[in-house]
Design an enzyme around this catalytic site. Structure first.
Site, mmCIF file in Angstrom:
data_model
loop_
_atom_site.group_PDB
_atom_site.id
_atom_site.type_symbol
_atom_site.label_atom_id
_atom_site.label_comp_id
_atom_site.label_asym_id
_atom_site.label_seq_id
_atom_site.Cartn_x
_atom_site.Cartn_y
_atom_site.Cartn_z
ATOM 1 N N LYS A 42 -9.504 -6.867 8.300
ATOM 2 C CA LYS A 42 -8.488 -6.405 9.255
ATOM 3 C C LYS A 42 -8.872 -6.930 10.628
ATOM 4 C CE LYS A 42 -7.159 -2.206 6.795
ATOM 5 N NZ LYS A 42 -7.356 -0.746 6.702
ATOM 6 N N GLY A 88 -3.847 -3.944 6.145
ATOM 7 C CA GLY A 88 -2.789 -3.591 7.090
ATOM 8 C C GLY A 88 -3.108 -2.274 7.762
ATOM 9 N N SER A 116 0.870 -1.164 0.000
ATOM 10 C CA SER A 116 0.000 0.000 0.000
ATOM 11 C C SER A 116 0.910 1.217 0.000
ATOM 12 C CB SER A 116 -0.874 -0.022 1.255
ATOM 13 O OG SER A 116 -1.615 1.171 1.359
ATOM 14 N N LYS A 130 -2.979 5.085 -2.781
ATOM 15 C CA LYS A 130 -4.026 5.843 -2.103
ATOM 16 C C LYS A 130 -4.498 6.929 -3.056
ATOM 17 C CE LYS A 130 -3.998 3.900 2.004
ATOM 18 N NZ LYS A 130 -5.207 3.338 2.636
ATOM 19 N N ASP A 187 -7.197 2.984 -3.232
ATOM 20 C CA ASP A 187 -7.906 3.021 -1.942
ATOM 21 C C ASP A 187 -8.199 4.477 -1.595
ATOM 22 O OD1 ASP A 187 -8.909 2.739 0.614
ATOM 23 O OD2 ASP A 187 -7.122 1.777 1.466
ATOM 24 N N LYS A 231 -1.040 -1.067 -4.452
ATOM 25 C CA LYS A 231 -2.223 -0.272 -4.091
ATOM 26 C C LYS A 231 -1.764 1.160 -3.904
ATOM 27 C CE LYS A 231 -4.661 0.105 0.329
ATOM 28 N NZ LYS A 231 -5.279 -0.708 1.390
ATOM 29 N N ASP A 263 -13.592 -1.846 3.115
ATOM 30 C CA ASP A 263 -12.649 -1.911 4.233
ATOM 31 C C ASP A 263 -13.389 -1.350 5.455
ATOM 32 O OD1 ASP A 263 -10.705 -1.306 6.152
ATOM 33 O OD2 ASP A 263 -9.315 -0.319 4.799
ATOM 34 N N GLU A 311 -11.033 0.486 -3.407
ATOM 35 C CA GLU A 311 -11.312 0.222 -1.990
ATOM 36 C C GLU A 311 -11.982 1.424 -1.328
ATOM 37 O OE1 GLU A 311 -7.774 -1.193 -0.054
ATOM 38 O OE2 GLU A 311 -8.614 -1.006 1.964
HETATM 39 O O1 OSB Z 1 -7.129 1.890 4.444
HETATM 40 O O2 OSB Z 1 -5.979 0.144 4.285
HETATM 41 C C1 OSB Z 1 -6.126 1.270 4.760
HETATM 42 C C2 OSB Z 1 -3.053 2.282 6.791
HETATM 43 C C3 OSB Z 1 -3.643 2.922 7.857
HETATM 44 C C4 OSB Z 1 -5.011 3.057 7.882
HETATM 45 C C5 OSB Z 1 -5.785 2.528 6.846
HETATM 46 C C6 OSB Z 1 -5.205 1.865 5.790
HETATM 47 C C7 OSB Z 1 -3.808 1.770 5.738
HETATM 48 C C8 OSB Z 1 -3.084 1.165 4.649
HETATM 49 C C9 OSB Z 1 -1.695 0.695 4.940
HETATM 50 O O3 OSB Z 1 -3.490 1.111 3.506
HETATM 51 C C10 OSB Z 1 -1.539 -0.767 4.943
HETATM 52 C C11 OSB Z 1 -0.192 -1.151 5.515
HETATM 53 O O4 OSB Z 1 0.771 -1.068 4.764
HETATM 54 O O5 OSB Z 1 -0.116 -1.524 6.694
HETATM 55 MG MG MG Z 2 -8.274 0.705 3.145
#
Ligand code: OSB
Ligand code: MG
Length: 378
Positions: free
Chosen positions: A263, A291, A136, A164, A189, A162, A239, A214
């Protein structure tokens, strides 16, 4: 199982690179850890995935700390339990606070796995001994920095990228990534940064064949997501909106998503995560492990969960070194050149907790212990 003691700690852990989403930037984690001890002396570790502020969800570090210390740990300590599966029901008088609950619950699963002499993933019923990994990648200061990061992660072997997205960092960015890297496995995402009024943008993104989009809409919505999914070809992945297997069932029946990100913290621990995985598997909805910028303890729990049969897509579980100069477990999590993580063979989490490292990072500590028999109460 009878938990005799829960030790809570808060550690501070700086990220090697800031992580930015549509709701903000994180540079240093404030992580609550629980070390849970059974009456036979077996120890298990859990990590709270709450963020530093109530932005991803309503939970955050200080709220989790207070809830764990004042309510959850006292509820669990000293009570005879059927097993780890009985821990979440025992905490049911507290509404919500699933991330705080999962801190203790996941630790109890490690205890139970150790008592059975099994790696946690086998104890949970995992079927894969190697899990596919994606990364991510947060919002960067410039598009070029994002492209450089993607190039690095692809070279390291990661199977899926992925990125953001948020208003102003979406269509043009996806177009540039596709142009430079071609047909890679790519997804976006949004962390709830859009509304249904943005449906035309998402229709316009369909041409890029993203694996999924996402959580484009509100963090607690499954209704508008169903409407959006009808209007776009790209699969929606939920999510934030999924807190339980019931939520998963409702979202699937409504047609709000075609994929679900699981999660551990968000759903309240391993028992509920297993139920989400089951509902999805029965409905042919692929799941993958999300994550929350976890340290090694939470990361190891994620690896164990991701070995369950329904986890057929690469998750956001990646190498420790992407986050930390030095992790709190030994060895750190490493990723193969094929972009996979091997499930560990040792009992419990399968990694050693580095106590000296944790001690040096601890900023507060609280022990909730079973009242001693000398007090005459138990
Ligand atoms: O939306 O998946 C998410 C990190 C913090 C809060 C929300 C998210 C995320 C990530 C990071 O996308 C995932 C990771 O590398 O741990
Ligand atoms: Mg997410």
């Amino acid at each position: 199982m009878l938990i005799s003691e829960i030790e809570l700690r808060e550690i501070r852990l700086p990220l090697v690179h800031f992580f930015e989403t549509s709701f903000g930037r994180t540079t240093e984690r404030r992580i609550v850890l629980a070390r849970v001890i059974d009456k036979d002396g077996t120890e298990g570790w859990g990590e709270c995935t709450a963020g530093e502020g109530p932005f991803y969800s309503d939970e955050w570090t200080d709220a989790a700390w207070a809830t764990l210390k004042e309510f959850l740990a006292p509820m669990v300590v000293g009570n005879e339990l059927e097993g780890a599966a009985g821990v979440f029901p025992l905490m049911s008088p507290v509404r919500g606070h699933r991330m705080a609950k999962a801190t203790i619950e996941t630790a109890c699963w490690e205890i139970e796995a150790r008592q059975a002499g099994l790696p946690l993933w086998k104890h949970l019923g995992g079927t894969f001994d190697e899990i596919p990994c994606g990364v991510s990648i947060g919002i960067q200061d410039s598009p070029d920095e994002l492209l450089e990061k993607i190039a690095r992660e692809l070279a390291a072997g990661y199977q899926r990228i992925k990125i953001k997205i948020k208003p102003g960092w979406d269509w043009d960015i996806v177009a540039r990534v596709r142009k430079r890297f071609g047909d890679i496995r790519l997804m976006g995402d949004a962390n709830s940064a859009y509304t249904l009024a943005d449906a035309p943008l998402f229709q316009d993104l369909d041409q890029f064949n993203l694996m999924m989009l996402e959580q484009p809409l509100s963090h607690n919505d499954i209704f508008d997501h169903a409407e959006l999914q009808k209007q776009i070809k790209t699969p929606v992945c939920l999510d934030e909106s999924i807190h339980s297997s019931e939520d998963a069932r409702h979202a699937i029946e409504l047609g709000s998503c075609r994929i679900i990100n699981v999660k551990l913290g968000r759903v309240g621990g391993h028992a509920e995560a297993k139920r989400v995985e089951e509902v999805c598997r029965e409905n042919n909805i692929p799941v993958w492990c999300g994550g929350m910028l976890e340290s090694g303890v939470g990361r190891a729990h994620n690896i164990a969960m991701a070995t369950l049969a329904g986890f057929t897509l690469p998750g956001d579980v990646s190498a420790s070194s992407r986050y930390w100069a030095e992790d709190i477990i030994d060895p750190p999590v490493i990723v193969t050149a094929q972009g996979t993580i091997m499930a560990p063979e040792g009992p419990g989490l399968g990694f050693d907790v580095n106590m000296a490292r944790i001690d040096s990072l601890t900023v507060r500590k609280e022990t909730i212990a079973r009242k001693s028999s000398a007090s005459g109460l138990r």
